[in-house]
Design a protein around this motif. Structure first.
Motif, mmCIF file in Angstrom:
data_model
loop_
_atom_site.group_PDB
_atom_site.id
_atom_site.type_symbol
_atom_site.label_atom_id
_atom_site.label_comp_id
_atom_site.label_asym_id
_atom_site.label_seq_id
_atom_site.Cartn_x
_atom_site.Cartn_y
_atom_site.Cartn_z
ATOM 1 N N ILE A 89 28.075 -37.195 12.842
ATOM 2 C CA ILE A 89 28.863 -37.457 11.632
ATOM 3 C C ILE A 89 28.365 -36.611 10.467
ATOM 4 C CG2 ILE A 89 29.456 -39.219 9.918
ATOM 5 C CD1 ILE A 89 29.407 -41.246 12.256
ATOM 6 N N GLU A 90 27.040 -36.434 10.379
ATOM 7 C CA GLU A 90 26.476 -35.581 9.323
ATOM 8 C C GLU A 90 26.986 -34.149 9.457
ATOM 9 O OE1 GLU A 90 22.150 -34.014 7.587
ATOM 10 O OE2 GLU A 90 22.217 -35.350 9.337
ATOM 11 N N GLU A 91 27.013 -33.641 10.684
ATOM 12 C CA GLU A 91 27.542 -32.291 10.922
ATOM 13 C C GLU A 91 29.012 -32.212 10.514
ATOM 14 O OE1 GLU A 91 27.992 -28.297 12.478
ATOM 15 O OE2 GLU A 91 26.219 -29.471 11.924
ATOM 16 N N HIS A 92 29.782 -33.223 10.891
ATOM 17 C CA HIS A 92 31.205 -33.236 10.537
ATOM 18 C C HIS A 92 31.395 -33.290 9.031
ATOM 19 C CE1 HIS A 92 35.404 -34.286 10.298
ATOM 20 N NE2 HIS A 92 35.096 -35.428 9.713
ATOM 21 N N ASN A 93 30.657 -34.153 8.355
ATOM 22 C CA ASN A 93 30.833 -34.315 6.917
ATOM 23 C C ASN A 93 30.405 -33.080 6.132
ATOM 24 O OD1 ASN A 93 31.863 -36.862 7.212
ATOM 25 N ND2 ASN A 93 29.970 -37.932 6.724
ATOM 26 N N SER A 94 29.568 -32.248 6.731
ATOM 27 C CA SER A 94 29.123 -31.036 6.039
ATOM 28 C C SER A 94 30.226 -29.987 5.959
ATOM 29 C CB SER A 94 27.911 -30.444 6.765
ATOM 30 O OG SER A 94 28.313 -29.909 8.018
ATOM 31 N N THR A 95 31.225 -30.122 6.793
ATOM 32 C CA THR A 95 32.266 -29.093 6.880
ATOM 33 C C THR A 95 33.598 -29.527 6.289
ATOM 34 O OG1 THR A 95 32.864 -29.838 9.099
ATOM 35 C CG2 THR A 95 31.209 -28.104 8.935
ATOM 36 N N LYS A 101 14.421 -33.510 21.245
ATOM 37 C CA LYS A 101 14.234 -34.944 20.987
ATOM 38 C C LYS A 101 15.362 -35.724 21.643
ATOM 39 C CE LYS A 101 15.061 -36.466 16.814
ATOM 40 N NZ LYS A 101 14.944 -36.724 15.362
ATOM 41 N N GLU A 102 15.021 -36.798 22.323
ATOM 42 C CA GLU A 102 16.040 -37.683 22.889
ATOM 43 C C GLU A 102 16.645 -38.528 21.781
ATOM 44 O OE1 GLU A 102 14.232 -39.875 26.076
ATOM 45 O OE2 GLU A 102 14.500 -38.219 27.502
ATOM 46 N N LEU A 103 17.944 -38.804 21.909
ATOM 47 C CA LEU A 103 18.681 -39.501 20.859
ATOM 48 C C LEU A 103 19.200 -40.842 21.350
ATOM 49 C CD1 LEU A 103 20.787 -36.496 19.549
ATOM 50 C CD2 LEU A 103 18.902 -37.584 18.326
ATOM 51 N N GLU A 104 18.837 -41.883 20.643
ATOM 52 C CA GLU A 104 19.491 -43.164 20.884
ATOM 53 C C GLU A 104 20.869 -43.127 20.246
ATOM 54 O OE1 GLU A 104 18.414 -45.534 22.879
ATOM 55 O OE2 GLU A 104 16.741 -44.186 23.308
ATOM 56 N N PHE A 105 21.682 -44.128 20.582
ATOM 57 C CA PHE A 105 23.094 -44.100 20.195
ATOM 58 C C PHE A 105 23.301 -43.923 18.696
ATOM 59 C CE2 PHE A 105 26.883 -46.910 19.188
ATOM 60 C CZ PHE A 105 27.781 -45.859 19.259
ATOM 61 N N LEU A 106 22.639 -44.724 17.881
ATOM 62 C CA LEU A 106 22.873 -44.675 16.445
ATOM 63 C C LEU A 106 22.441 -43.329 15.872
ATOM 64 C CD1 LEU A 106 23.966 -46.276 14.082
ATOM 65 C CD2 LEU A 106 21.658 -47.169 13.676
ATOM 66 N N ALA A 107 21.297 -42.809 16.334
ATOM 67 C CA ALA A 107 20.812 -41.514 15.849
ATOM 68 C C ALA A 107 21.780 -40.395 16.231
ATOM 69 C CB ALA A 107 19.423 -41.235 16.421
ATOM 70 N N LEU A 108 22.300 -40.441 17.452
ATOM 71 C CA LEU A 108 23.286 -39.453 17.888
ATOM 72 C C LEU A 108 24.533 -39.513 17.009
ATOM 73 C CD1 LEU A 108 24.495 -37.407 19.950
ATOM 74 C CD2 LEU A 108 25.226 -39.387 21.291
ATOM 75 N N SER A 109 25.035 -40.710 16.782
ATOM 76 C CA SER A 109 26.254 -40.881 15.989
ATOM 77 C C SER A 109 26.078 -40.355 14.580
ATOM 78 C CB SER A 109 26.642 -42.366 15.953
ATOM 79 O OG SER A 109 26.732 -42.894 17.244
ATOM 80 N N ALA A 122 32.402 -43.064 5.860
ATOM 81 C CA ALA A 122 31.483 -42.718 6.939
ATOM 82 C C ALA A 122 30.474 -43.830 7.165
ATOM 83 C CB ALA A 122 30.764 -41.406 6.624
ATOM 84 N N VAL A 123 29.991 -44.422 6.085
ATOM 85 C CA VAL A 123 29.053 -45.549 6.201
ATOM 86 C C VAL A 123 29.725 -46.720 6.889
ATOM 87 C CG1 VAL A 123 27.733 -47.257 4.890
ATOM 88 C CG2 VAL A 123 27.684 -44.848 4.197
ATOM 89 N N GLN A 124 30.952 -47.008 6.484
ATOM 90 C CA GLN A 124 31.692 -48.113 7.098
ATOM 91 C C GLN A 124 31.981 -47.834 8.574
ATOM 92 O OE1 GLN A 124 32.280 -51.104 5.704
ATOM 93 N NE2 GLN A 124 31.085 -50.258 3.996
ATOM 94 N N PHE A 125 32.195 -46.566 8.888
ATOM 95 C CA PHE A 125 32.470 -46.223 10.278
ATOM 96 C C PHE A 125 31.250 -46.501 11.155
ATOM 97 C CE2 PHE A 125 32.180 -43.094 13.727
ATOM 98 C CZ PHE A 125 33.288 -43.472 14.465
ATOM 99 N N VAL A 126 30.068 -46.136 10.676
ATOM 100 C CA VAL A 126 28.854 -46.402 11.448
ATOM 101 C C VAL A 126 28.681 -47.909 11.650
ATOM 102 C CG1 VAL A 126 26.334 -46.218 11.461
ATOM 103 C CG2 VAL A 126 27.728 -44.268 10.730
ATOM 104 N N LYS A 127 29.010 -48.694 10.646
ATOM 105 C CA LYS A 127 28.955 -50.152 10.794
ATOM 106 C C LYS A 127 29.955 -50.619 11.856
ATOM 107 C CE LYS A 127 27.397 -51.250 6.094
ATOM 108 N NZ LYS A 127 27.740 -51.915 4.803
ATOM 109 N N SER A 128 31.137 -49.976 11.885
ATOM 110 C CA SER A 128 32.141 -50.333 12.897
ATOM 111 C C SER A 128 31.660 -49.979 14.304
ATOM 112 C CB SER A 128 33.460 -49.611 12.608
ATOM 113 O OG SER A 128 34.021 -50.036 11.392
#
Length: 815
Positions: free
Chosen positions: A110-116, A98-106, A124-130
């Protein structure tokens, strides 16, 4: 019809590039090169063909069981790559792409990072807003400069004025995921107060009861007196204000950013109280128009005595941009120091490395004596000979990527000189870079080693003066608030100012300061410049890195701090992770120790010890052949050929004897993906070996400083190792010992290889026995992330003492 520019799309590409590079460097510590089209993964191969692209960077998302692939347009040894979007994600279980647009990629990364890691979910929510805010602001700035002011082309001219350069950072910090985010500012305020929109406005002044004013200056007069004189001399003091001066003779003028005053009046009870008690009288906007420089909060007017560094409760990059009180003290005391013989000695020693001083400050305290941060204001020398010169520009502006069809400014500068002098771009690049090192790096090292000073000289605080032709002729460091002293050298400065650095807490021990310094002067300065040369096709990065190494080596015998060995020999440096710091939700300025997250950054200078032919062989032919008299065995070695050898090694890895320790059984598609990454890896490769004409073993040489094992013992840049598998089933035909000797012999034929290591699983008892028979000695047990190992080694000198008959033989056929 004229094609419309999609600024949102362009800003998305710029923001994605910065975010991806931060994620790959700081979270994954690198991506996997995927530079070949697979044969056994038909879906991926078909997509690569459709995109007509074969060079990809793979990011393994092990928790999510997915892989992200990013098309590369430039791969950098420094870690700052260039991409062609969109990226794709491949599900390991279904094989779907699947091709990823910017927000979906980000969000996926971040989901992968937060899982570990334990993470603040709200951060994390605020970061996506930033991320979204930074992208939107970047798009707005690009459109404004391309359509309203219509001056994008001038940003990348060979020569532009100081202030034009300061207002031209449209891409922002190249290794920050949200370089253009501005919290709390409305869209209207963004345009009103940003350098990117070429804003200009007056500073707001208040008349303050002197008992609430804190000020100091290294100059002859109080800074409040100088401010008043400057406004009076230039005719900005009205009769009404003169009356207030007469009735409040001991009161003082205090400047503040207009946005900050509005913020404090709404949010700071101490300010509200001072105003209500008439201890603060608002005079409104006064004086000439100032324009913001690249930091947003520092304001410039070409005719004023000072540049004014104000405070803003606006989060830009990692922190709210409020000056800290100890920084105000530091700037003033450093300026006082540079007015003594200490400063004269430094200037004499470094005539081409100049310090721009911050000699004065003003702030307010409340009724309890607590400093009100929003009033913390520093004053910087406005040296007209520098700031009005079209040839003085900060390094960050010279290094920023070209946009909207315009080439990078360094590229234009270098190609102009090359055309002018009729010499190669490569030659001009090397000369330009060497002059920069001569002025910048020599000044930095002399200041640190001999004068005991640390300069926070990252790319935005470093300014380059170019001569008539376009070569560097001087380097300037601004923001003297960022000067800290080596604790064991503080006495040098204290001889002139006895209490220097004590109240401002401006001294640290070498073991603390040196790793921080390397982040600023190498990663955030010189390495960024190396990347700019490389990514613009001006000169190879490895050539410039060798030039840095050569100049550092000249300081080896003069260094009492350990910084030279640290830079040259450390496997990793410590880099500030802007991404992880933002994801943590901490404010860097308010919590400079625990609020800043650092990660390991692989030292690129170690490539001076890199054996390229070993790890990236230039031919697929046999590269080693030797007859071992005693055993009556001929050993031949050649590089692994994925088209020829994949099926064979797939069979080997799925045999019973390979399962226990190699754990590489499974589908041929999975094994192919492994070899695609391995064969173009920066630190390893694969080879195939023959015994008496029978193909029967494989090995993977690796550079220990880049391999995970290098972090498990005191590895040296000249340590190389290998993983080894012999496939012969019949024990009496394996010839394992002689094969191991041949592989070691091959590795030692490369001049950079001084030590050869192996690290078999501690349970591999039989391997330990044959390694000792092959001349290797056990060093110790080491803990690796994936196994507990016995570390075996042999050195070049010892190996040829053990097997002297190998010295005289012609070993390498195709070097």
């Amino acid at each position: 019809m004229e094609k419309q520019t999609n600024y949102t799309h362009l800003a998305s590409k710029m923001t994605q590039t910065a975010f991806l590079n931060c994620y790959i460097r700081d979270v994954k510590q690198s991506g996997e090169k995927f530079f070949r089209k697979p044969k056994h993964d038909l879906v991926l191969a078909s997509y690569f063909e459709e995109r007509a692209h074969t060079k990809w960077l793979k990011i393994a998302l092990n928790f999510l069981e997915q892989d992200v692939f990013c098309a590369l347009s430039y791969y950098s040894l420094t870690g700052r790559h260039q991409y062609e979007f969109p990226c794709i994600v491949k599900d390991r279980n279904t094989g779907a792409i699947k091709e990823l647009e910017f927000l979906a990629l980000s969000e996926l990364l971040i989901e992968e990072h937060n899982s570990t890691v334990s993470s603040k979910s709200n951060a994390a929510v605020q970061f996506v807003k930033s991320l979204e805010n930074s992208k939107a602001n970047t798009a707005a700035f690009l459109k404004f400069r391309n359509e309203i002011t219509n001056d994008v082309s001038t940003i990348f001219n060979k020569e532009i004025s100081f202030i034009d350069a300061e207002q031209s950072l449209l891409t922002g910090h190249s290794m920050h995921p949200v370089p253009k985010s501005r919290s709390r500012m409305t869209d209207e305020e963004l345009f009103k107060y940003s350098p990117e929109t070429k804003a200009s406005f007056q500073i707001v002044y208040l008349l303050a009861d002197s008992k609430f004013v804190l000020e100091n200056s290294a100059r002859e007069k109080d800074i409040t007196t100088e401010i008043k004189e400057d406004l009076e001399d230039r005719g900005y003091i009205t009769s009404e204000i003169e009356v207030l001066f007469d009735t409040h003779k001991d009161w003082k003028l205090v400047p503040i950013h207009p946005w900050e005053l509005s913020y404090l009046k709404k949010n700071n009870t101490s300010v509200q109280k001072l105003i209500s008690e008439n201890k603060l009288i608002q005079l409104g906007a006064l004086g000439p128009l100032y324009t913001p420089t690249s930091s947003v909060r520092t304001l410039y007017n070409k005719d004023s005595r000072f540049m004014v560094k104000l405070s803003l409760h606006v989060k830009i990059t990692n922190s709210e941009r409020c000056n800290l009180y100890h920084e105000l003290l530091r700037g003033c005391e450093v300026s006082a120091l540079f007015r003594t013989e200490f400063g004269a000695k430094f200037r004499a020693s470094n005539p081409n490395f100049k310090i721009i001083e911050d000699p004065a400050y003003i702030t307010l305290q409340d009724h309890e004596g607590i400093v009100i941060k929003g009033f913390n204001t520093s004053f910087r020398d406005n040296t007209k000979a520098i700031f009005n010169d079209k040839k003085v520009t900060m390094l960050g502006e010279i290094c920023q990527d070209g946009v909207l069809g315009h080439s990078n400014r360094l590229y234009k500068n270098i190609t102009h000189i090359a055309a002018l002098d009729g010499i190669s771009i490569s030659e001009v690049s090397r000369k330009w870079f060497d002059l920069y090192l001569e002025f910048y790096l020599e000044g930095i090292l002399d200041g640190y080693i001999n004068f005991g000073m640390f300069f926070e000289a990252h790319g935005q605080n470093t300014m380059i003066e170019l001569d008539e032709k376009g070569y560097p002729c001087n380097v300037y460091f601004r923001d003297s608030q960022g000067i800290i002293f080596r604790e064991n050298k503080l006495k040098l400065a204290a001889a002139y100012i006895p209490d220097i650095a004590l109240e401002s807490h401006s001294f640290l021990s070498d073991d603390v300061l040196t790793p921080i310094y390397v982040n600023y002067i190498m990663i955030s300065n010189i390495i960024g410049l190396v990347n700019t040369f490389g990514s613009n096709g001006l000169e190879e990065e490895h050539t410039l890195l060798k030039m840095v190494t050569k100049r550092l080596n000249k300081w080896k015998n003069k260094d009492d701090s350990g910084i030279i060995d640290f830079i040259l020999k450390r496997r990793t440096w410590k880099v500030k992770s802007n991404l992880l710091t933002r994801l943590s939700g901490e404010d860097e300025a308010m919590n400079p120790v625990d609020g800043v997250i650092h990660v390991a950054y692989k030292n690129p200078l170690l490539y001076a010890h890199y054996e390229n032919e070993l790890l990236h062989p230039s031919s697929m032919d046999y590269c080693y052949e030797n007859y071992f008299d005693k055993e009556g065995v001929v050993i031949k070695i050649r590089p692994f050929n994925i088209n020829k050898d994949l099926n064979m090694v797939h069979d080997w890895f799925n045999r019973e004897r390979a399962l226990a320790f190699w754990k590489m059984d499974g589908s041929i598609k999975k094994l192919e993906a492994f070899y695609i990454s391995l064969l173009d890896m920066d630190f390893s490769h694969a080879y195939i070996g023959e015994v008496n004409g029978e193909t029967c073993f494989t090995f993977e040489p690796y550079w220990a400083m880049r391999d995970v094992v290098g972090g498990c013992y005191d590895a040296k840049p000249t340590d190389y190792g290998f993983h080894f598998l012999i496939a012969t089933e019949e024990k009496e035909k394996r010839e394992t010992v002689v094969c191991l000797k041949a592989v070691a012999d091959y590795l030692f034929s490369f001049p950079q290889v001084e030590k050869c290591i192996l690290e078999p699983d501690i349970a591999a008892k039989a391997m330990a026995i044959v390694l000792e028979r092959a001349g290797f000695s056990i060093d110790k047990v080491i803990e690796q992330p994936h196994k507990t190992s016995n570390l075996f080694y042999n050195t070049r000198s010892n190996f040829f003492k053990q097997f002297p008959s190998l010295i005289k033989k012609e070993l390498v056929l195709n070097k």
